[in-house]
Design a protein around this motif. Structure first.
Motif, short mmCIF file in Angstrom:
data_model
loop_
_atom_site.label_atom_id
_atom_site.label_comp_id
_atom_site.label_asym_id
_atom_site.label_seq_id
_atom_site.Cartn_x
_atom_site.Cartn_y
_atom_site.Cartn_z
N ILE A 56 5.81 57.66 127.92
CA ILE A 56 6.40 58.64 128.84
C ILE A 56 7.91 58.49 128.95
O ILE A 56 8.64 59.48 128.92
N ALA A 57 8.36 57.27 129.11
CA ALA A 57 9.77 57.02 129.45
C ALA A 57 10.46 56.15 128.42
O ALA A 57 9.84 55.30 127.78
N GLU A 58 11.75 56.39 128.31
CA GLU A 58 12.62 55.56 127.47
C GLU A 58 13.81 55.14 128.31
O GLU A 58 14.18 55.83 129.26
N PRO A 59 14.42 54.01 127.99
CA PRO A 59 15.60 53.59 128.77
C PRO A 59 16.73 54.60 128.65
O PRO A 59 16.93 55.22 127.61
N TYR A 60 17.46 54.77 129.75
CA TYR A 60 18.65 55.60 129.72
C TYR A 60 19.56 55.04 128.64
O TYR A 60 19.74 53.82 128.53
N PRO A 61 20.15 55.90 127.79
CA PRO A 61 20.84 55.40 126.59
C PRO A 61 22.19 54.72 126.79
O PRO A 61 22.73 54.16 125.84
N GLU A 62 22.73 54.73 128.00
CA GLU A 62 24.02 54.06 128.21
C GLU A 62 23.78 52.65 128.71
O GLU A 62 23.35 52.43 129.84
N TRP A 63 24.04 51.68 127.84
CA TRP A 63 23.82 50.27 128.15
C TRP A 63 25.12 49.63 128.61
O TRP A 63 26.19 49.91 128.07
N LEU A 64 25.01 48.76 129.59
CA LEU A 64 26.15 48.01 130.11
C LEU A 64 26.02 46.57 129.66
O LEU A 64 24.91 46.03 129.62
N PRO A 65 27.12 45.92 129.33
CA PRO A 65 27.03 44.53 128.89
C PRO A 65 26.69 43.58 130.03
O PRO A 65 27.11 43.79 131.17
N ALA A 66 25.90 42.58 129.70
CA ALA A 66 25.54 41.53 130.67
C ALA A 66 26.12 40.21 130.19
O ALA A 66 26.40 40.04 129.00
N GLU A 67 26.27 39.28 131.12
CA GLU A 67 26.72 37.95 130.73
C GLU A 67 25.72 37.36 129.76
O GLU A 67 24.52 37.57 129.88
#
Length: 180
Positions: A56-67
């Motif tokens: 049904i769902a996919e992650p929103y395509p704008e990823w933010l960097p994590a530590e």
């Protein structure tokens, strides 16, 4: 909080008739057809269809960097084919209409900080006046409240989130869902 009657009058004044063109369910030139869905909405669709979350769902395509080299995103979108929402059938009808997300219920209208916003749609300006103005107004108010509640819960979870090195995750109002 917005007043339903006032909002319904604004919607009527705008003029709107759904032309069943499926433009809101189809990818455009700018690929703006991202239908954001909350975790509770995905759960309702799962219950209605019997599909799994990932169907049904996919992650929103704008990823933010994590530590630590990983990344995260803060939203889910309905899955799409190359051209349309996966829930649009060959007759341009929604196959999950009874449980469609709030964003679909209110389009092309939304409340932003209590004020009505109107998005591009061929049905805007159509007469006669919108016969569903009250329903759309109620759904807009419900959507604004649900989105605020979902955002607050997501913020709380995000503030406590811990990702391992190179982990990727979607943070939503239910928790941290690791991807991959």
């Amino acid at each position: 909080m917005a007043d339903t009657r006032r909002l319904a009058e604004e919607i009527r004044a705008t003029g709107f008739t759904c032309l069943m063109c499926s433009g809101c369910c189809t990818r455009g030139e700018d690929d703006g057809m991202l239908v954001l869905v909350s975790a509770p909405e995905v759960r309702r669709i799962m219950e209605h269809t019997g599909y799994a979350w990932d169907d049904i769902a996919e992650p929103y395509p704008e990823w933010l960097p994590a530590e630590g080299g990983g990344g995260f995103t803060l939203a889910w979108c309905l899955r799409r084919t190359e051209e349309t929402c996966i829930f649009l059938d060959e007759n341009n009808r929604c196959t999950i209409y009874p449980v469609r997300p709030l964003i679909c219920r209110t389009y092309p209208f939304a409340l932003e900080d209590g004020a009505l916003s109107v998005y591009a749609c061929p049905g805007i300006g159509q007469k006669p006046a919108c016969s569903e103005a009250e329903t759309i107004a109620e759904e807009c108010i419900r959507r604004e409240a649900a989105e605020a509640e979902d955002a607050e819960r997501t913020r709380e979870i995000f503030m406590a989130m811990k990702l391992g090195p190179d982990e990727c995750a979607v943070v939503d109002s239910e928790g941290v869902k690791r991807i991959g």
